[in-house]
Motif scaffolding. Structure first.
Motif, PDB file in Angstrom:
ATOM      1  N   ILE A 367       8.467  16.444 -16.334  1.00  0.00           N
ATOM      2  CA  ILE A 367       9.739  15.755 -15.722  1.00  0.00           C
ATOM      3  C   ILE A 367       9.789  14.269 -16.009  1.00  0.00           C
ATOM      4  O   ILE A 367      11.047  13.806 -16.234  1.00  0.00           O
ATOM      5  CB  ILE A 367       9.065  16.107 -14.175  1.00  0.00           C
ATOM      6  CG1 ILE A 367       9.354  17.227 -13.556  1.00  0.00           C
ATOM      7  CG2 ILE A 367      10.330  15.106 -13.300  1.00  0.00           C
ATOM      8  CD1 ILE A 367       8.955  17.622 -12.021  1.00  0.00           C
ATOM      9  N   LYS A 370      10.758  14.285 -19.616  1.00  0.00           N
ATOM     10  CA  LYS A 370      11.793  15.056 -20.040  1.00  0.00           C
ATOM     11  C   LYS A 370      11.477  16.021 -21.038  1.00  0.00           C
ATOM     12  O   LYS A 370      12.393  16.208 -22.337  1.00  0.00           O
ATOM     13  CB  LYS A 370      13.290  14.444 -19.956  1.00  0.00           C
ATOM     14  CG  LYS A 370      13.401  13.550 -19.058  1.00  0.00           C
ATOM     15  CD  LYS A 370      14.775  12.869 -19.174  1.00  0.00           C
ATOM     16  CE  LYS A 370      15.219  11.967 -17.749  1.00  0.00           C
ATOM     17  NZ  LYS A 370      16.310  11.074 -18.114  1.00  0.00           N
ATOM     18  N   THR A 371      10.364  16.598 -21.213  1.00  0.00           N
ATOM     19  CA  THR A 371      10.035  17.533 -22.437  1.00  0.00           C
ATOM     20  C   THR A 371      10.657  18.687 -22.479  1.00  0.00           C
ATOM     21  O   THR A 371      10.725  19.550 -21.431  1.00  0.00           O
ATOM     22  CB  THR A 371       8.661  17.625 -22.363  1.00  0.00           C
ATOM     23  OG1 THR A 371       7.768  16.538 -22.491  1.00  0.00           O
ATOM     24  CG2 THR A 371       7.998  18.545 -23.325  1.00  0.00           C
ATOM     25  N   PRO A 372      11.461  19.072 -23.457  1.00  0.00           N
ATOM     26  CA  PRO A 372      11.937  20.474 -23.420  1.00  0.00           C
ATOM     27  C   PRO A 372      10.994  21.642 -23.516  1.00  0.00           C
ATOM     28  O   PRO A 372       9.993  21.527 -24.348  1.00  0.00           O
ATOM     29  CB  PRO A 372      12.875  20.227 -25.015  1.00  0.00           C
ATOM     30  CG  PRO A 372      11.927  19.343 -25.696  1.00  0.00           C
ATOM     31  CD  PRO A 372      11.377  18.419 -24.779  1.00  0.00           C
TER      32      PRO A 372
END
Length: 404
Positions: A367, A370-372
């Motif tokens: 979160i 913002k790791t894909p």
């Protein structure tokens, strides 16, 4: 009865009437003051003088009511004191249990919170300053300062360590140093979520090393729980966006060294001294790790934590120092809290809590950074963590003894 009361006893009272004496069966009469002459056949007895007796309480011994006990014995000794039993005794016991539950819940919350902050700030420092050895050395240095302050202020008892004990602890300090160094190396290369997904393989290394060096044969339940761990980590690795072999192998090396520490602690320190509890042992290992890490860092990376070097690589000095300090404080704090929790719960409960902690760290890092994450990657991570949870539950199941 008042002490000043005076009682008069007179012959006129019925109980004190004079008795009439007779001689030879003749009646006896008393002579009075009148001039009447007695008969000739009556013997005359001189009249008894009228007297009165006065009894005063001041002239007699004190009057006491009979109590059946010697007067020298104090009746206070025989007084019965009723034991007061509070009506809310059960409520007090219930509130005490509730206090312990709240305290344990607070420790778990601190454990997770310190882990989250450590991984976030540590990742930011490693991303800006590509010097994992220097970062690891700073963390050991800050922890050593905290330990020294605790011992100096008697916040925690300073142990007395012999040379033989230090020699036994040295291998633990070596693998502890390597474990933290490899973790920082992995965090500097791949995402936080992927590093912790790989570190979910710790049970696999624990089972293998325990079988090799301690002769502990795993049960079928343990082997069954290892399968989803390995499969989940493999699936997550194949679909990881930030995958590279340096980060993957560093995380695997961290698993190996950390589990080697656990095996060594069982093999080398089977008979641990009472003064070396878990927190004391961790403190000694931290101090030893500082002295082990310092010369290797200066020889390999040089001095890269000076303001001039940090400015030369285009990084804000104040931010790096602040984030490094917070990461180091959280690194030491979460390990201290972890040992505090272990002293209050069973190892199985602690293992389950550690599994939940890994989930919390992975989710929070995804979160924050913002790791894909692809669905397949998330599925593989979930399977691996489920296997870790299952392992923590079944590793205490002992095989039934074979009957002849």
């Amino acid at each position: 009865m008042q002490s000043s009361a005076v009682f008069s006893l007179s012959p006129s009272l019925p109980l004190l009437k004079p008795r009439r004496l007779s001689l030879r069966h003749h009646p006896v009469v008393t002579a009075s003051s009148s001039n009447v002459s007695p008969p000739p056949n009556v013997v005359s007895v001189p009249p008894l003088p009228r007297r009165s007796w006065r009894l005063s309480s001041s002239e007699l011994l004190p009057l006491r009511a009979w109590s059946g006990l010697p007067s020298s014995v104090s009746t206070n000794r025989f007084k019965t004191a009723a034991t007061a039993v509070p009506e809310n005794a059960e409520e007090g016991e219930g509130s005490g249990k509730m206090t312990k539950v709240l305290e344990l819940g607070l420790l778990f919350a601190m454990w997770y919170l310190f882990n989250i902050y450590f991984n976030i700030y540590n990742k930011q420092v490693l991303k800006a300053l590509h010097a994992p050895m220097t970062v690891t050395l700073v963390q050991f240095a800050v922890g050593s300062v905290l330990i020294t302050i605790m011992w100096a202020l008697n916040l925690y008892k300073r142990p007395k360590i012999s040379g033989a004990q230090l020699a036994a602890i040295l291998p633990l300090a070596v693998v502890h140093t390597l474990g933290n160094l490899f973790t920082n190396m992995s965090l500097g290369k791949v995402s936080v979520s992927f590093t912790h997904t790989i570190k979910a393989m710790e049970p696999f290394f624990s089972v293998v090393l325990s079988a090799m060096f301690l002769g502990e044969v795993p049960t079928p339940w343990v082997i069954g729980s290892i399968i989803p761990i390995v499969g989940g980590v493999a699936l997550a690795s194949v679909t990881e966006v930030s995958f590279n072999w340096a980060g993957f192998l560093s995380a695997m090396a961290s698993n190996l060294t950390n589990q080697s520490r656990n095996v060594l602690s069982k093999k080398v320190m089977v008979k641990k001294d009472d003064s070396l509890d878990n927190i004391t042992l961790f403190s000694i290992i931290t101090l030893m790790s500082l002295f082990l890490m310092a010369p290797v860092t200066f020889f390999s990376e040089g001095i890269k934590f000076t303001p001039s070097y940090i400015q030369s690589v285009g990084v804000n000095v104040q931010q790096i120092y602040t984030k490094s300090l917070i990461a180091a404080l959280c690194f030491h704090a979460y390990q201290q809290v972890s040992y505090m929790i272990l002293a209050r719960v069973s190892p199985v409960t602690h293992s389950v809590g550690n599994c939940v902690k890994r989930v919390v760290v992975i989710v929070s890092s995804v979160i924050f950074f913002k790791t894909p994450v692809s669905p397949v990657n998330a599925f593989g991570t979930g399977i691996a963590l489920a296997g870790v949870f299952l392992y923590s539950r079944v590793k205490r199941i002992k095989p039934k003894p074979k009957t002849a």
